[in-house]
Structure formats: C-alpha cells, structure tokens
Scaffold this motif. Structure first.
Motif, PDB file in Angstrom:
ATOM      1  N   HIS A 210      -0.551   4.728  -1.152  1.00 22.36           N
ATOM      2  CA  HIS A 210      -1.718   5.079  -0.340  1.00 22.36           C
ATOM      3  C   HIS A 210      -1.311   6.130   0.692  1.00 22.36           C
ATOM      4  CE1 HIS A 210      -5.100   4.579   2.444  1.00 22.36           C
ATOM      5  NE2 HIS A 210      -5.757   4.000   1.454  1.00 22.36           N
ATOM      6  N   GLU A 211      -2.171   7.119   0.895  1.00 22.38           N
ATOM      7  CA  GLU A 211      -1.807   8.239   1.768  1.00 22.38           C
ATOM      8  C   GLU A 211      -1.696   7.843   3.244  1.00 22.38           C
ATOM      9  OE1 GLU A 211      -6.422   9.914   2.191  1.00 22.38           O
ATOM     10  OE2 GLU A 211      -4.893  11.080   1.114  1.00 22.38           O
TER      11      GLU A 211
ATOM     12  N   PRO B  66      -1.144   4.168   4.746  1.00 16.28           N
ATOM     13  CA  PRO B  66      -1.105   2.718   4.535  1.00 16.28           C
ATOM     14  C   PRO B  66      -1.531   1.906   5.750  1.00 16.28           C
ATOM     15  CG  PRO B  66       1.110   3.639   4.657  1.00 16.28           C
ATOM     16  CD  PRO B  66       0.175   4.796   4.554  1.00 16.28           C
TER      17      PRO B  66
ATOM     18  N   TRP C  50      -6.289   0.996  -5.523  1.00 16.06           N
ATOM     19  CA  TRP C  50      -6.946   0.891  -4.228  1.00 16.06           C
ATOM     20  C   TRP C  50      -8.337   0.269  -4.335  1.00 16.06           C
ATOM     21  CZ3 TRP C  50      -6.572   0.148   0.596  1.00 16.06           C
ATOM     22  CH2 TRP C  50      -7.576   0.527   1.495  1.00 16.06           C
TER      23      TRP C  50
ATOM     24  N   LEU D   6       0.825  -1.205   0.000  1.00 14.59           N
ATOM     25  CA  LEU D   6       0.000   0.000   0.000  1.00 14.59           C
ATOM     26  C   LEU D   6       0.864   1.262   0.000  1.00 14.59           C
ATOM     27  CD1 LEU D   6      -2.850  -0.933   2.518  1.00 14.59           C
ATOM     28  CD2 LEU D   6      -2.858  -1.113   0.024  1.00 14.59           C
TER      29      LEU D   6
ATOM     30  N   GLY E 163      -5.070   1.889   5.711  1.00  7.06           N
ATOM     31  CA  GLY E 163      -5.467   1.060   4.579  1.00  7.06           C
ATOM     32  C   GLY E 163      -5.453  -0.415   4.918  1.00  7.06           C
TER      33      GLY E 163
END
Length: 413
Positions: free
Chosen positions: A262-263, A265, A321, A256, A268
């Motif tokens: 991903h901003e 993780p 995502w 991630l 996430g």
C-alpha cells in the motif's frame, strides 16, 4: 451510598451515567490503541536496526511483555477495588489514579530513545490503564440491572471502538511520535473527568469488607472451572475470539506495507479502522438492546463469532486492498454484536457480588492474554511458516473454535 454496594442492582441507569462511563472508556482505549496501532510500530522500525531483531520481532517483544503486565494488573486492581472503602467509592480512586498514571506513562514513551525505555514505558501504560479499566468495567454490574446490561454493554463497546479510532487518529495527526503520544495522554486524562466529577460511586461499608489475608487474597484469583463451569466456558470463548482478533490486528501496518504494498500504510490503517468502526457502531448498540429485549445471549455470541471467523478466512484468501476493506466492514458488523452481548453474558455468570471487580478482572485476562499469545504465534508464522496468508487462516480457525464453545454455557439462555 453504602447500602447498595453489594446488592444486585434493580434501578435502571440513565443516559447521562452511561455516556460519562462510555467517555471514560473511550479515554482508556485511546491510551492503548494510539500506541498499538501506530506509535509503537513506528518506534519499533526506528529502534530495530540497532538491536539485531526485525521490526516485527521487536514489536512482538514489547507488546508481549506489556500484555504480561496487563494479565496481572487487571484482576489485581479489580480485587483491590472490591475491598476499597474510600469516601469516593470503590471504583473512582482507581479510575483517577489509573488515568493520571497512564497519561504520565504515555509522556514517558514520547521521550524514549531506545528499546528498554520503550518497553518500560509500555509496561507502565498497561499497569496504570488496566487499573482504570478494571474499575470502569466493574461499575456496570455494580449499577446496571441484568436486563439493561446488553444495552449498556453496547454503548461501552461503541466507546471502545471510538477510542481505537480516536487513538489512531491522534497518533496519525500528531505529525510525529512525540506529538502523537502527547495528544493521546491529554485525551486519556481529560476523558475520565466527567464521570469522576458528576457521578458518585457506590461506597463499600467498612463492616462489609472481608478480613485481610494474603493467602485468601491470592487464592481468590483462581476460579475453578469445575466449580464454576459456565464462568470457565465464557472465559475460554472470549479468549479464543479475542486471540483471533489480536492475530489480525498485530501486524496490520506491516501487512499493508509489505504484503499489499500500500502506498500509504499508516493512512491505510486509519481507513480500515474507520470502516471497521462505522460498521461496528451500526450493530453494537442494536445487538445489545435486541439481546436485552429477547432475554437471550448465546445465539448472538455464537453467530457473531462465526461471522468473524468467516471474514478472517476471507482475508487469508483475498489479499487485496478492496478485500481488506470488505473484511474490515464484516468484522465490524460481527464484532459489534459480540462486544455488547458477550459483555452482558460475562456479567450474568459472575459467581459473587462481593468479588465483581476481581472476577471481571479475571475475565479481562481473556482480553490481555491474547496480546501475549498473538506475538508468540504471529512472529514465527509470518517470518517462517507461510506469511500473512497462513496467519489469517490460523486466526479464522481460532475464532471459529470460540464461537462453537459458547454452546457449552448452560445457565444463560
């Protein structure tokens, strides 16, 4: 409660017994998955700069060595519990000691300040929690009749994924590495108490305990695939599908962060784990109960394995995502059916009632060995052989092989 310790159970277990054993299972998996999903990866990032290794390689070494400990610990403690004649029963002493030792080991990890202490702490977690897990697993064929094992296996499968979610949540919500470990430690110890305090275990009579011999004890861990072919094929099926799953999970946080950018993780990972859990819970009990009702195991294991392989292949092709969320949901649907029915299948091919703990420990090696093999396979694939796309393609092929081989089992419909 000595007379029935080695008998094939015929009386159905109640909801209270199943719920208490399920909660004990949740507690053990919290102790495993809080570190595996979040805490060990964060420590690997902190310690890697001073070791000359990448964070991926360091994490692979720690989890791999811990999995080696797990390989030996689960069948060893299962075999010891088979021989135990304690007043509290064959399994309870190992559940208590294992959970307490696991909690202390997690607290050791909370205070570690370097690679070697981190590795030692994780090995101790694997040693102790595998003692508890071997005993919890063996309690099912001890107490549950064959045509209820799919349903009970479903609830235990639900407990495992709830443990993974709770462990991830506790590790994330703790606000720091030490607090995350402490939260997991408290839950691990507290979660086994309802089962231990409210439900008496079956006690093995001293006259039923076999004579001690180091040679026979050691030789008992080898179950010849030639003499027990269905046991061998069932073991291989579980190993390949678990290896596929381990390849997907191992670097999820890094995938991630580095693959999808991903901003957040860590958040996430928690979201994907929750999506996977919700879809798994939708099928894990239903799949096991359906298998009990129709009296069949192999079709459920086969098609759930095929769906897992297809979902993993989708992860290799659709690296976004939204794609990760879809794959998490599909894997949960398939894994729910697999976990409940495959567990029942395993108990159906056990060779002898006197060795249930040891034989299930050998089967549980098929859960632990992928944790050794996955880092060895994944690290070079990610760093040198094509990255995450290749990793997930290899995982899909591995899982598909496991789904196909279940057809070689002959004694179970």
């Amino acid at each position: 409660m000595t007379a029935d310790a080695l008998a094939e159970p015929t009386e159905r277990v109640g909801r209270g017994w199943t719920a208490a054993l399920g909660l004990a299972n949740v507690a053990i998996w919290v102790g495993w998955y809080g570190p595996l999903q979040i805490l060990l990866a964060r420590q690997a990032e902190d310690f890697a700069p001073g070791t000359g290794m990448s964070k991926e390689t360091l994490l692979a070494w720690v989890t791999g060595v811990g999995a080696v400990v797990s390989l030996a610990a689960n069948p060893f403690f299962g075999a010891l519990s088979d021989r135990t004649t304690a007043r509290r029963g064959r399994r309870t002493p190992y559940i208590v000691a294992g959970a307490a030792g696991g909690a202390l080991s997690l607290l050791l990890l909370a205070g570690t300040d370097g690679l070697w202490l981190m590795m030692l702490g994780w090995c101790l977690v694997q040693l102790t929690l595998n003692a508890a897990f071997a005993a919890v697993t063996a309690a099912v064929p001890d107490r549950v009749p064959r045509l209820q094992r799919g349903t009970v296996g479903g609830w235990l499968g639900a407990a495992q994924i709830l443990g993974a979610v709770a462990g991830t949540g506790l590790a994330t919500a703790g606000g720091g590495i030490a607090a995350g470990y402490a939260a997991c430690a408290v839950f691990t110890l507290a979660g086994v108490l309802p089962y231990v305090l409210r439900h008496r275990d079956l006690r093995l009579a001293a006259t039923d305990r076999p004579a001690w011999s180091w040679r026979s004890f050691a030789r008992g861990f080898w179950l010849s695939p030639r003499r027990h072919p269905d046991f061998g094929w069932a073991w291989l099926t579980r190993f390949l599908i678990n290896l596929s799953n381990a390849l997907v999970i191992l670097y999820l946080l890094y995938y991630l962060r580095d693959g999808l950018r991903h901003e957040d993780p860590e958040q996430g990972v928690l979201i994907l784990t929750a999506v996977n859990a919700v879809s798994l819970l939708a099928t894990v009990v239903v799949g096991g109960a359906w298998s009990d009702r129709v009296g069949r195991r192999k079709p459920f294991v086969h098609w759930s394995g095929v769906l897992m392989a297809a979902a993993t292949a989708l992860l290799a092709l659709w690296q976004t995502w939204p794609g990760a969320i879809v794959v998490a949901a599909l894997l949960g649907v398939a894994l729910g059916v697999f976990m409940s029915v495959d567990f029942a299948l395993m108990t159906d091919v056990l060779p002898a009632a006197s060795d249930r703990g040891k034989d299930l420990g050998v089967i549980n090696v098929a859960n632990a060995l992928p944790q050794v093999a996955a880092p060895a396979l994944a690290a070079p694939i990610v760093t040198h052989l094509g990255g995450y796309r290749t990793l997930y393609a290899v995982a899909a092929a591995t899982g598909l092989a496991g789904a196909v081989l279940v057809g070689r089992i002959k004694s179970v419909d």
